[in-house]
Design an enzyme around this catalytic site. Structure first.
Site, short mmCIF file in Angstrom:
data_model
loop_
_atom_site.label_atom_id
_atom_site.label_comp_id
_atom_site.label_asym_id
_atom_site.label_seq_id
_atom_site.Cartn_x
_atom_site.Cartn_y
_atom_site.Cartn_z
N ASP A 99 -9.30 1.03 -39.65
CA ASP A 99 -10.76 1.00 -39.74
C ASP A 99 -11.35 -0.01 -40.73
OD1 ASP A 99 -13.37 1.83 -39.16
OD2 ASP A 99 -13.36 3.32 -40.73
N CYS A 149 -24.43 11.05 -22.97
CA CYS A 149 -24.43 10.54 -24.35
C CYS A 149 -25.69 9.74 -24.65
CB CYS A 149 -23.19 9.70 -24.60
SG CYS A 149 -23.00 8.27 -23.51
N CYS A 202 -23.74 12.15 -29.53
CA CYS A 202 -23.25 11.44 -28.33
C CYS A 202 -21.80 11.80 -28.02
CB CYS A 202 -23.44 9.94 -28.47
SG CYS A 202 -22.49 9.17 -29.79
#
Length: 348
Positions: A135, A195, A245
């Site tokens: 990440d 979503c 979402c």
């Protein structure tokens, strides 16, 4: 360096032993469209204050440029599936709603330790070189994971899997090994737009597109300073991230329970009054080892004050009032907004 055929089976077994749910492999240049999509996103200004996306655009847009010696990328999925629908916390307006991924221990630490152990095993077996990423590095994990067959980027731009749903983290191992790649996954969203319709702030200009400047996850975590006033009332009691979402996706009916106990909720939905009273020392102590800690006390209390303003609870006026003279200008501004909003709801 070519790998023998049995290595894939042993690698998958080792990954399962480490707790990963799925593994897929792609070449570093397997997502050539990434650079163009990233450039369009940046040119539209949809990254907001995330200047680091531009600063490392060349690396982010091309995994091959990040480490030219890499011949394969091993993408791994780690589940953090919640035990209950996170939207239930939105009904408790006097409490703060925290994104599922930030409920437990910091996933960066947990996933990276597993990646390193798996990587060390791979090195000992083959003598290859590796680099591991989770990440924070300039790696476009989602397009690479799609290329590696782990899933596809849905209309909410997050990765979806027919077997796992969409509650999972991604990690990657770049290696000098030449491993046979997997077939990329294709999109299976069809006509569904659950979503898109669930987003409280309308952060999706079109399917498969996100404008971070309207996304509550961005606003509560990445955005510095005051949040635009027209968006504050739409944030509800979300004080760190937003899962709407993700939570509505029909593919979650296939979601598998998380195995890592470290992802179990320990933050919960704390009372807003309690959180607003935190000073810097108290904030750091309370959220030690949590992803929440990285945004700092001021941004966090700003979010809490917006939630207080949206609570409709006049008893919280004194809580907001206590922060009108906060040393941080953004916190003081949020306190004024919260107080004014609560005062509007008082009976005349």
């Amino acid at each position: 360096m070519k790998a023998d055929k049995s290595l894939r089976e042993r690698l998958e077994a080792r990954a399962r032993d480490e707790g990963f749910a799925r593994l897929g492999i792609c070449a570093p240049d397997a997502a050539p469209e990434t650079a163009g999509r990233l450039r369009a996103f940046l040119e539209a200004g949809r990254h907001g204050q995330m200047g680091w996306m531009e600063e490392r655009e060349a690396w982010r847009g091309s995994a091959a440029a990040l480490w030219p010696e890499a011949r394969s990328i091993i993408m791994l999925a780690e589940l953090y599936t919640p035990e209950e629908d996170p939207r239930l916390a939105l009904e408790e307006r006097g409490r703060g709603a925290v994104s599922v991924y930030a409920q437990g221990k910091d996933y960066h630490d947990l996933v990276k330790k597993r990646l390193k152990r798996l990587g060390r095993w791979l090195v000992s077996e083959t003598g290859c070189e590796i680099k591991v990423f989770v990440d924070t590095a300039p790696v476009m994990e989602k397009p690479l994971a799609e290329a590696a067959g782990l899933g596809w980027q849905g209309k909410h731009t997050n990765l979806l899997s027919r077997e796992l749903g969409n509650w999972f983290f991604l990690g990657s191992i770049f290696t000098t090994l030449d491993l046979p790649p997997d077939e990329p996954e294709r999109e299976h969203c069809g006509s569904c737009r659950a979503c898109l319709d669930a987003c409280p702030t309308g952060a999706f200009p079109a399917p498969f597109q996100l404008d971070a400047r309207r996304c509550i996850s961005y606003l509560t975590i990445e955005h510095h300073g005051p949040v635009p006033e027209e968006l504050r009332g739409l944030m509800g009691n979300r004080i760190y991230g937003c899962d709407d979402c993700l939570a509505v996706c029909p593919w979650n009916k296939f979601a598998v329970a998380a195995q890592e106990i470290g992802y179990a909720a320990r933050v919960g939905a704390p009372p807003l009054a309690e959180l607003a009273a935190l000073d810097d020392t108290g904030f750091r102590a309370r959220f030690a080892g949590s992803p929440i800690k990285r945004i700092g006390r001021n941004r966090f209390v700003r979010n809490v004050l917006y939630a207080i303003g949206n609570s409709g609870d006049p008893s919280l006026r004194s809580v907001a009032g206590a922060l009108l003279d906060d040393p941080d200008a953004t916190v003081a501004d949020a306190a004024r907004w919260a107080l004014a909003r609560l005062s509007q709801n008082l009976p005349h």
